[in-house]
Design a protein around this motif. Sequence first.
Motif, short mmCIF file in Angstrom:
data_model
loop_
_atom_site.label_atom_id
_atom_site.label_comp_id
_atom_site.label_asym_id
_atom_site.label_seq_id
_atom_site.Cartn_x
_atom_site.Cartn_y
_atom_site.Cartn_z
N PHE B 111 34.88 53.03 -103.64
CA PHE B 111 34.30 53.99 -103.05
C PHE B 111 34.48 54.30 -101.60
O PHE B 111 35.32 53.75 -101.00
N GLN B 112 33.69 55.11 -101.11
CA GLN B 112 34.42 55.74 -99.52
C GLN B 112 34.13 54.66 -98.73
O GLN B 112 34.88 54.39 -97.80
N ASP B 113 32.75 54.26 -98.84
CA ASP B 113 32.18 53.40 -97.47
C ASP B 113 32.09 52.00 -97.96
O ASP B 113 31.11 51.51 -98.70
N PRO B 114 33.00 51.19 -97.94
CA PRO B 114 33.10 49.93 -98.29
C PRO B 114 32.12 49.08 -97.92
O PRO B 114 31.62 48.07 -98.67
N LEU B 115 31.48 49.07 -96.84
CA LEU B 115 30.23 48.49 -96.49
C LEU B 115 29.14 48.68 -97.09
O LEU B 115 28.43 47.60 -97.56
N SER B 116 28.81 49.68 -97.45
CA SER B 116 27.56 49.84 -98.26
C SER B 116 27.99 49.74 -99.89
O SER B 116 26.83 49.52 -100.51
N ALA B 117 28.92 49.83 -100.10
CA ALA B 117 29.27 49.64 -101.50
C ALA B 117 29.32 48.05 -101.91
O ALA B 117 29.41 47.84 -102.99
N MET B 118 29.37 47.25 -100.90
CA MET B 118 29.33 45.87 -101.30
C MET B 118 27.80 45.31 -100.94
O MET B 118 27.14 45.81 -100.09
N HIS B 119 27.35 44.49 -101.81
CA HIS B 119 25.99 43.64 -101.60
C HIS B 119 26.00 42.97 -100.50
O HIS B 119 26.78 42.00 -100.62
N PRO B 120 25.09 43.23 -99.47
CA PRO B 120 24.94 42.58 -98.12
C PRO B 120 24.76 40.97 -98.50
O PRO B 120 24.93 40.09 -97.55
N TYR B 121 24.00 40.68 -99.71
CA TYR B 121 23.54 39.23 -99.61
C TYR B 121 24.52 38.51 -100.48
O TYR B 121 24.18 37.37 -100.67
N TYR B 122 25.60 38.85 -100.94
CA TYR B 122 26.44 38.13 -101.79
C TYR B 122 27.83 37.87 -101.08
O TYR B 122 28.06 38.98 -100.49
N THR B 123 28.60 36.86 -101.29
CA THR B 123 29.66 36.69 -100.70
C THR B 123 30.77 37.48 -101.30
O THR B 123 30.43 38.17 -102.54
N VAL B 124 31.87 38.01 -100.60
CA VAL B 124 32.87 38.82 -101.02
C VAL B 124 33.46 38.15 -102.38
O VAL B 124 33.67 38.86 -103.55
N GLY B 125 33.66 37.08 -102.33
CA GLY B 125 34.16 36.27 -103.52
C GLY B 125 33.31 36.28 -104.79
O GLY B 125 33.79 36.55 -105.96
N ASN B 126 32.06 36.16 -104.34
CA ASN B 126 31.23 36.14 -105.54
C ASN B 126 31.14 37.60 -106.34
O ASN B 126 31.12 37.67 -107.21
N GLN B 127 31.24 38.51 -105.26
CA GLN B 127 31.18 39.93 -105.92
C GLN B 127 32.39 40.22 -106.71
O GLN B 127 32.49 41.02 -107.76
#
Lengths: 410, 372, 338
Positions: B111-127
């Motif tokens: 998606f366009q905005d990778p900040l809002s497209a990732m869940h703020p509460y989980y680690t990058v690895g987890n997602q």
Amino acid sequence: MTNETINQGEPDDMAIAPRIEGRSAAVAPADAKPILEVDGLRMYFPVRSPGLIRRTVGHVQAVDGVSFQVAEATSLGLVGESGCGKSTTGRLITRLYEPTAGAIRFEGQDITHAKAGELKPLRREIQMIFQDPYTSLNPRQTVGSIVGAPLAIHKVLPKDKILPRVQELLEVVGLNPEHYNRYPHEFSGGQRQRIGIARALTLQPKLLVADEPVSALDVSIQAQVVNLLQDIQTEFGVAFLFIAHDLAIVRHFCPEIAVMYLGKIVEIGDRESIYTNAHHPYTQALLSAVPDVKQAATGGRMERIRLQGDVPSPINPPSGCRFRTRCPIAQEICARHEPPLLQIGRKHKVACHFPGRLGEAPREPLTAGLLGVDSEGRPDPGASPSTDLVEQPGYADTWFDLDNKSIGRA
Amino acid sequence: MSTTSLSTAGTAASSSGPLLSVRELQVHFPTQDGVVKAVNGLTFDLEAGKTLGIVGESGSGKSVSSMAIMGLHRGTNAKVSGEIELAGVNLLDISADEMRRKRGRDVSMIFQDPLSAMHPYYTVGNQIAEAYRVHHSVSRKIAKQRAVEMLDRVGIPTPDKRVNDYPHQFSGGMRQRAMIAMGLINDPGLLIADEPTTALDVTVQAQILDLLQDLQREFNSAVIIITHDLGVVAEMADDVLVMYAGRAVEHGPCKEILTHPEMPYTWGLLSSVPDLSGDTGARLVPIPGNPPSLLNPPSGCAFHPRCAHRDKVPGDLCRTELPLLVPGQRGAHHTKRCHLPNPDAIYATEVLPEIAPDLVGGAGEDGAEELR
Amino acid sequence: MLAYVIRRVFAGVIMLIVMSIVTFALFFLTPIDQESFICGKNCSAAQKKETAAAMGYDDSFINQWSDFAKGVVVGRDFPDDPKLRETAPQTIVRCDAPCLGYSRERGDTVTNLIKDTFPVSFSLAVAAFILWMAGGILFGVLAALKKGTFIDRGVVGLSLIGFAFPTFFVGLLLYKFVAIQWGLTEIPRYTSIAEGGIGGWLSGLTLPAITLCLFFMAAYVRMTRSYVIESFQEDYVRTARAKGLPERTVTFKHALRAALTPIVTMAGLDFAGLMGGAIITESVFNYPGMGKLAVLASSDFDLPTTVGLVILLAAFVIMANIVVDLLYAVIDPRVRLG
């Protein structure tokens, strides 16, 4: 609605300014008087420690020693990536922030630390256009009161004269003057940006600080707004500080451009110097990164310089030259000394130890002699640092001609 | 762009037909004020390993149609009809659960905005690991190992440490890299990138586009890149589809579309953006007016109220009759939706001098030579 | 994290001290003079003065406050008179730390009064809190997930009713019909766990807790619903779906977790506020809690009790605030890791 919007779109493209005038606006008048002079401007935002007592543990060096001039009725473009300090610079000039150090002179008057009372007349002269046409307009006010508010606040016109003036302004920016009693949500993004421009024009400012004025708009609308801004410049003689990340639009709009990186100007010069004769590796990398539509027609694109990694933190910027951590030609001296902003052309300055056209960078640092150091940046007992390295906002009459290895003269 | 590897991949797949085949796709949203026809009769093919660029402005239907391919309109009030055939399966026929199993495995999206497209509460690895585990029954440990490998592959330094970071600790470019890692972890046949670089700085955009091209070659995925930036399309795409008001208005090979556009809207897109070498004295030529309302689109050709060339069409055709998407003067591979009888001549004499005077005569024809 | 906790607690203590000074100042400035209340209507000016001196009311504001503060830390005697201590020690009331003052009207230390009433209010608040959080979140999420359907409209409609009905009316209704008319429960009466065991404690609490929770539950249903609906619009929920996660995982792991964070914040503060705020419910059911005590104290111009209660309740709110902020840091890594 559809038909109306079309009628509004057209006047600025067809009627207001004939093509020839647009052309003249895009060229810098020779030796125009500077309306704005910025000298060694610094803005440090304190960073507080997370501990028990919130000491200041560092500073975000958002803007760190920036000098430039904006001449009357012309445009200076500030380009750079996010976090380079270009927006902060714009906010300092409109005095939304008070600078940490340095000076801002507007029409010769020092406004660096002007108090609230002294700022009020200044706000008439310097206006700002914001990026986001959706959030910068109060949704509960009609367009008429948004555009007319400055007139009322500054008591420029009697109450009954405000509406005719508002309608006149709406017409100038290509909106239907009958729509003064509508609300911002009834307009499209491009039209809202026009409202923002009308508001900025209300008090007939001499300088407009435009912070990414078109980047939130659709491509077809961007051109409308850029043309409108050019018409306004020709018609009212407004000077622009045009802040944008889109290098092509800045090139189109501004006869002079400053490239910023991590709070510093790395290269500044007229359009030609920056876009076809860039001497700083960062400018070259920026230019090479812009996707090019014409490559489809011309076949192949110019070699792209791949910059590694991300922009470092402005809290703890690299020593010496701030770009060195990502620079393809960095050497030892770059870590030891900050390169001075050297004038290398009539209207061209660059801050690099190894300034040169792409692929033609010198092997030895050109600045070593000036700084009184050897080619690795260690103090050279035989040499003494040059004393005239103080950065001036404008351009000098003499410069280092890199091609002829001589001193150039105007 | 390495054309050789792409074309071999293309021929390999073409023996078994295109990977993705969209036919007469319609996405309509019923609202209180009427039906919003966001996508209206969209048809295109995409072969494995190839890149399609979909160009258009906000409201043109480009994002909505990609969401339809992902099956993300399921469960909303959107009415989706037509055919979306991915590797021989019509995605509009299968059950919600079957579609879910394909999502992220056969087709994935960034998606366009990778900040809002990732869940703020989980680690990058987890997602990222989550995206792997949902389609593979492996332990958390193995999934995390996969996530580290993918982060390494997309160029995140010290991936074994960064895997435990939260999205807000990443820079914008790194977040988009992480999103790409998430999108490609299951090696999908089709990757949809919705404005993947619009929120990024230009040097970071260049890095991400390079990375996408490298990975596409490595994974041999088909890519749909949605953008408003013709420059990005010129860098990335094999084919281009220009959308306006929910319809395809021009479709063909990238080079063909960018050198010999036949639809006035495409001309407008080309003329309204300055480039790095144009004449700065010339004014930009914007498209007048605003994008149309999808609730109540203009009659006939939706572009006619903004079109500067409608007087060249005999009669009132533009206003009354919707033009078909048919091949123009340049062969079957290049289709356009326009009534103009001689677009090539108009482009060469009226439009090209405005946008690229240096290309008038000669260069344009060379482009055509190379294509044949 | 530890530094953060210490900083917050430290700031909380400072805030409490400021709070107590402000509260004290407000009451010091009231036109009602305490001595005439204690002394009676027919007191002469001289008698009044004597009483004021005996009670310490003639002292400066700073001294009175520092006496109070000393009482909180080490305890104090009422009246604090060394002569009296020798001649008539039985008339002196010892108030141990933390001493919040001595109420003439009630003939007891404020600390003791609070000790008696606190368990009642706390029980009521906890019971209501559990009910409203469970009901509010459950129905709120349900309404959000079934947005636009009959269930959604029903839940929203009912919560509107719950929101609109005044607490005293609901309380009286329940009291009159459920307890008296239909005899479905016993007449609600506060029973401590020591007295009646957990069962007795619960049955005594049922009706007041329901009364108290209805208003909050209604508010939380609506709040939860809108937060959950909003969180389903988030880009990361779309990402979760695009990964192919089952809708259950999308809902519970991705959407709800983010949606419930602000609710935790609100809930902590509402709970703290409820400790002394259940005035109406306590009055309707004749519950001897802090809310009722506050009503009585203010109608008697019983300043020491009022001041003590105000400071205690402020302390609760400040504490809840700290707890909520810490909880937020645990939930949201952006707060924790800055």
